[in-house]
Design a protein around this motif. Structure first.
Motif, PDB file in Angstrom:
ATOM      1  N   VAL A  91      58.433  -0.444  15.773  1.00 59.00           N
ATOM      2  CA  VAL A  91      59.395   0.500  16.683  1.00 59.00           C
ATOM      3  C   VAL A  91      60.796  -0.034  16.685  1.00 59.00           C
ATOM      4  CG1 VAL A  91      59.662   1.350  18.894  1.00 59.00           C
ATOM      5  CG2 VAL A  91      57.353   0.754  18.242  1.00 59.00           C
ATOM      6  N   ASP A  92      61.599   0.838  16.103  1.00 52.57           N
ATOM      7  CA  ASP A  92      63.217   0.444  16.194  1.00 52.57           C
ATOM      8  C   ASP A  92      63.215  -0.784  15.151  1.00 52.57           C
ATOM      9  OD1 ASP A  92      64.009   2.730  17.655  1.00 52.57           O
ATOM     10  OD2 ASP A  92      63.641   1.610  19.356  1.00 52.57           O
ATOM     11  N   LYS A  94      61.359  -3.142  14.609  1.00 49.70           N
ATOM     12  CA  LYS A  94      61.009  -4.537  15.410  1.00 49.70           C
ATOM     13  C   LYS A  94      59.370  -4.338  15.311  1.00 49.70           C
ATOM     14  CE  LYS A  94      64.695  -5.536  18.179  1.00 49.70           C
ATOM     15  NZ  LYS A  94      65.359  -5.423  19.527  1.00 49.70           N
TER      16      LYS A  94
END
Length: 100
Positions: A91-92, A94
């Motif tokens: 997510v993003d 990471k």
């Protein structure tokens, strides 16, 4: 162009032997690899494309040599790691930590 990475690893070690370069000291090779990555970074900062390509090749040569010294196959190990990374969740940018 298809490249036989295992043959390339062997060729790199043979060249090292031919020139009496190190073929056993992994710590020394890792230090040299670090130096080559630094040279790549310096070329990148200068936007020196010719040196960027040469330093990228030097980094790859040291990596291939280290793989051969360790008795590993860079091609197989990269394919395995790409498969692992493909299954990971992010997510993003990471990694999401999950229980196995």
């Amino acid at each position: 162009m298809l490249i036989d990475t295992k043959k390339l690893q062997r060729d790199i070690i043979e060249n090292k032997k031919k020139h009496n370069f190190n073929t056993t000291d992994i710590k020394f090779e890792l230090l040299c690899l670090y130096g080559e990555v630094n040279e790549l970074f310096q070329a990148w900062l200068k936007e020196d494309q010719e040196n960027i390509n040469e330093e990228l090749a030097d980094v790859a040569i040291f990596l291939l040599g280290i793989f051969e010294m360790l008795g590993s196959d860079i091609g197989e190990d990269i394919v395995k790691k790409v498969a692992i990374n493909a299954k990971r969740k992010y997510v993003d940018g990471k990694k999401i930590i999950t229980d196995h």
